[in-house]
Design an enzyme around this catalytic site. Structure first.
Site, PDB file in Angstrom:
ATOM      1  N   HIS A  82      -4.223  -2.003  -7.963  1.00 40.28           N
ATOM      2  CA  HIS A  82      -5.050  -2.314  -6.789  1.00 40.28           C
ATOM      3  C   HIS A  82      -4.187  -3.125  -5.845  1.00 40.28           C
ATOM      4  O   HIS A  82      -3.381  -3.952  -6.282  1.00 40.28           O
ATOM      5  CB  HIS A  82      -6.271  -3.158  -7.185  1.00 40.28           C
ATOM      6  CG  HIS A  82      -6.889  -3.863  -6.007  1.00 40.28           C
ATOM      7  ND1 HIS A  82      -7.832  -3.261  -5.203  1.00 40.28           N
ATOM      8  CD2 HIS A  82      -6.663  -5.099  -5.472  1.00 40.28           C
ATOM      9  CE1 HIS A  82      -8.165  -4.105  -4.224  1.00 40.28           C
ATOM     10  NE2 HIS A  82      -7.468  -5.227  -4.373  1.00 40.28           N
TER      11      HIS A  82
ATOM     12  N   ARG B  90       0.841  -1.201   0.000  1.00 41.56           N
ATOM     13  CA  ARG B  90       0.000   0.000   0.000  1.00 41.56           C
ATOM     14  C   ARG B  90       0.878   1.253   0.000  1.00 41.56           C
ATOM     15  O   ARG B  90       0.560   2.241  -0.657  1.00 41.56           O
ATOM     16  CB  ARG B  90      -0.983  -0.034   1.169  1.00 41.56           C
ATOM     17  CG  ARG B  90      -2.003  -1.183   0.979  1.00 41.56           C
ATOM     18  CD  ARG B  90      -3.148  -1.149   1.936  1.00 41.56           C
ATOM     19  NE  ARG B  90      -4.047  -0.032   1.691  1.00 41.56           N
ATOM     20  CZ  ARG B  90      -4.923   0.039   0.687  1.00 41.56           C
ATOM     21  NH1 ARG B  90      -5.000  -0.926  -0.206  1.00 41.56           N
ATOM     22  NH2 ARG B  90      -5.724   1.075   0.565  1.00 41.56           N
TER      23      ARG B  90
END
EC number: 2.7.4.6
Length: 140
Positions: free
Chosen positions: A117, A87
């Site tokens: 993603h 992330r």
């Protein structure tokens, strides 16, 4: 930190611009290993199932249309604290707010076409990985 796995998708905007290698380099530079990877064309059913959490949101239809518009690269990444690490490597959803050196700062075109993603939690990662990979396809 424990060794864990996370799920990644290189979205159609990234594959259309041949960014798989550049994005993989950033992933590996961050200390994550790509233990499974395949290029697929997501079906509408796969996209609707994958993004079911957003079904009631106004952008759901547009998101599904985008995800089936071209090939994607689905991946399993492995490393210490892989979910949070990836992330961080991805950067903010809005590329204008993403930090320098992140995938989205370097490659995203917009909030919608943001190139990648990544799973938001280890539990989500396990579910997402199982949607696209069988156990024998993941080679650590």
């Amino acid at each position: 930190m424990a060794i864990e796995r996370t799920f990644s998708i290189l979205k159609p905007d990234a594959t259309k611009r041949n960014l798989t290698g550049a994005i993989n380099a950033l992933i590996e530079q961050a200390g994550l290993r790509i233990v499974a990877q395949k290029r697929i064309r997501m079906t509408r059913d796969q996209a609707e199932t994958f993004y079911a959490v957003h079904k009631a949101r106004p952008f759901f239809g547009e998101l599904v249309d985008f995800m089936v518009s071209g090939p994607v690269v689905v991946q399993v990444l492995e490393g210490e604290g892989a979910v949070l690490k990836y992330r961080d490597v991805m950067g903010a959803t809005d590329p204008s707010k993403a930090a320098d050196g992140t995938i989205r700062k370097a490659h995203a075109q917009s909030i919608g076409e943001n190139s990648v993603h990544g799973s938001d939690a280890p539990e989500t990662a396990a579910i997402e990985i199982a949607q696209f990979f069988s156990g024998n396809e993941i080679v650590g």
